[in-house]
Design an enzyme around this catalytic site. Sequence first.
Site, PDB file in Angstrom:
ATOM      1  CD  GLU A 154      -2.089   3.688   8.779  1.00 32.62           C
ATOM      2  OE1 GLU A 154      -2.374   2.954   7.829  1.00 32.62           O
ATOM      3  OE2 GLU A 154      -0.966   4.218   8.900  1.00 32.62           O
TER       4      GLU A 154
ATOM      5  CD  GLU B 185      -4.193  -1.551  -1.013  1.00 35.07           C
ATOM      6  OE1 GLU B 185      -4.965  -1.133  -1.903  1.00 35.07           O
ATOM      7  OE2 GLU B 185      -3.152  -2.172  -1.284  1.00 35.07           O
TER       8      GLU B 185
HETATM    9  C1  UD1 Z   1       0.915  -5.309  -0.387  1.00 31.97           C
HETATM   10  C2  UD1 Z   1      -0.436  -4.795   0.113  1.00 31.97           C
HETATM   11  C3  UD1 Z   1      -0.508  -3.289  -0.032  1.00 31.97           C
HETATM   12  C4  UD1 Z   1       0.687  -2.607   0.612  1.00 31.97           C
HETATM   13  C5  UD1 Z   1       1.967  -3.211   0.079  1.00 31.97           C
HETATM   14  C6  UD1 Z   1       3.146  -2.629   0.816  1.00 31.97           C
HETATM   15  C7  UD1 Z   1      -2.412  -6.221  -0.165  1.00 31.97           C
HETATM   16  C8  UD1 Z   1      -3.455  -6.684  -1.102  1.00 31.97           C
HETATM   17  N1  UD1 Z   1      -1.510  -5.377  -0.681  1.00 31.97           N
HETATM   18  O1  UD1 Z   1       0.953  -5.052  -1.780  1.00 31.97           O
HETATM   19  O2  UD1 Z   1      -1.696  -2.818   0.593  1.00 31.97           O
HETATM   20  O3  UD1 Z   1       0.640  -1.226   0.316  1.00 31.97           O
HETATM   21  O4  UD1 Z   1       1.958  -4.633   0.281  1.00 31.97           O
HETATM   22  O5  UD1 Z   1       4.347  -2.850   0.134  1.00 31.97           O
HETATM   23  O6  UD1 Z   1      -2.383  -6.606   0.975  1.00 31.97           O
HETATM   24  N2  UD1 Z   1       7.262  -9.823  -3.322  1.00 31.97           N
HETATM   25  C9  UD1 Z   1       8.502 -10.422  -3.143  1.00 31.97           C
HETATM   26  N3  UD1 Z   1       9.136 -10.242  -1.931  1.00 31.97           N
HETATM   27  C10 UD1 Z   1       8.624  -9.482  -0.922  1.00 31.97           C
HETATM   28  C11 UD1 Z   1       7.381  -8.865  -1.135  1.00 31.97           C
HETATM   29  C12 UD1 Z   1       6.704  -9.037  -2.334  1.00 31.97           C
HETATM   30  O7  UD1 Z   1       9.012 -11.112  -4.007  1.00 31.97           O
HETATM   31  O8  UD1 Z   1       9.256  -9.371   0.134  1.00 31.97           O
HETATM   32  C13 UD1 Z   1       6.550 -10.022  -4.621  1.00 31.97           C
HETATM   33  C14 UD1 Z   1       5.911 -11.426  -4.767  1.00 31.97           C
HETATM   34  O9  UD1 Z   1       5.996 -11.823  -6.088  1.00 31.97           O
HETATM   35  C15 UD1 Z   1       4.450 -11.170  -4.424  1.00 31.97           C
HETATM   36  C16 UD1 Z   1       4.258  -9.773  -5.017  1.00 31.97           C
HETATM   37  O10 UD1 Z   1       5.485  -9.086  -4.726  1.00 31.97           O
HETATM   38  O11 UD1 Z   1       3.583 -12.128  -4.969  1.00 31.97           O
HETATM   39  C17 UD1 Z   1       3.084  -8.981  -4.503  1.00 31.97           C
HETATM   40  O12 UD1 Z   1       3.037  -8.956  -3.081  1.00 31.97           O
HETATM   41  P1  UD1 Z   1       1.613  -8.654  -2.352  1.00 31.97           P
HETATM   42  O13 UD1 Z   1       1.822  -8.607  -0.900  1.00 31.97           O
HETATM   43  O14 UD1 Z   1       0.574  -9.560  -2.868  1.00 31.97           O
HETATM   44  O15 UD1 Z   1       1.224  -7.222  -2.924  1.00 31.97           O
HETATM   45  P2  UD1 Z   1       1.945  -5.824  -2.747  1.00 31.97           P
HETATM   46  O16 UD1 Z   1       1.819  -5.122  -4.050  1.00 31.97           O
HETATM   47  O17 UD1 Z   1       3.266  -5.997  -2.125  1.00 31.97           O
END
Ligand code: UD1
Length: 380
Positions: A126, A140
């Site tokens: 991608e 992103e």
């Molecule tokens: C991330 C990606 C984004 C993507 C998205 C898909 C980055 C910076 N961001 O964003 O590009 O579009 O994933 O969904 O890489 N959490 C949970 N359980 C999970 C997943 C997330 O509890 O299974 C919560 C946690 O508190 C975590 C927060 O969500 O700290 C944010 O997760 P993070 O991966 O940092 O950012 P996303 O907004 O999910």
Amino acid sequence: MTSSPILERKKIDIVIGTRPEAIKMAPLIIELRRRENFSVRVISTGQHTDMLKQALGFFKIEPDIDLAIMRQNQTLDYITSSVLSRVGEILDSNRPDAVLVHGDTTTTLASSLAAFYRQIPVGHVEAGLRSFDMQFPFPEEMNRVLTDRLAEWLFAPTERAALNLRRENAVPDENLYVTGNTVIDALFTALKLCEKPGSPVLFPLAGGAPFILMTAHRRESWGKPMERICSALLEILRRHKDCHALVPMHKNPAVRDSMKTILGGNERVILCDPLDYPDFVWSLGRCKIILSDSGGVQEEASALGKPVAVLRDVTERPEAVERGTAVLVGTEYDRIVHAADRLLSHDEEYREIEERKYGNPFGDGQASARIAGILTETLR
Ligand code: UD1
Ligand code: UDP
């Protein structure tokens, strides 16, 4: 007696961290494992926990290594530095011939950098998506640009993405391939298995009641924009009394808190946890319209001929907007309400959009086979 030559399997590490990487890399993992010339190791950074596990579960894939880095409210610095050092250690402990990454997350960028520092070639699946605005989506857009520079082979999903890469002189032409998007491979797999919803949450919608499907999670929408999005959904429901809304909430507390505060308690809104992939695909197929800021959902909606109001001002997937299946509405209350109103009220326009699923621009379901074929030729 002559002994048969021993096949030297090429070692490929596939690094994933979040839900969309899992869904979009799963078909490729399955395809590479089917071929006897590769030995594939799936490394999860664990940037997501339950959402990643849920997505992989549908494809019956277990990571070989789980670095389990996720923390509540993790920062970009934390994700970047822990993925960089932990993936680096894994690559050192058993050096692969190539590393494959997907898309634009922080897992993607930091893993590519770890491989680059070790001079291990990276394939970027991608590649080439561009919004041409470093703030949207954040971070992103920067992640994609940097990953494309770190990579050796670029697998662009569309001609448009390949054109972006050619303009940047990202890699020599012979290392740039147009393959289609693996999300369509995943979608076709799920479509075969989603005739009925699995989750009881969806049972009230199975009778055919019209509903709006909404997802929103982007970092730049946290806070006020998310509140406007949710308030706009309530206004749309007020204007369309026969309509319900289905809102599978991302696990991020920053997203869930706004959604629960504004949408919780409304009897026509189903607020739920993330859905299993086939249930989500079922919902995409059955809903009337979609409101979403998700990247993957724009591609899936386009393939299904489902109108999607994109809750962003710019998109790196202009193909869907040009085809007319997606319309950019941003996060302003009035624009969201107006766009949804129009889609829900103009039957003829709606039917025209449905017809556009034929020849969708994102792929034909063969992207993984193409990428695996290319890697077979390149990694001899
Ligand atoms: C991330 C990606 C984004 C993507 C998205 C898909 C980055 C910076 N961001 O964003 O590009 O579009 O994933 O969904 O890489 N959490 C949970 N359980 C999970 C997943 C997330 O509890 O299974 C919560 C946690 O508190 C975590 C927060 O969500 O700290 C944010 O997760 P993070 O991966 O940092 O950012 P996303 O907004 O999910
Ligand atoms: N998805 C899912 N369950 C849900 C919501 C989304 O399986 O409850 C899938 C969706 O079909 C798409 C992917 O998750 O393939 C999109 O992930 P997300 O919106 O988290 O990330 P983005 O695509 O914006 O990076």
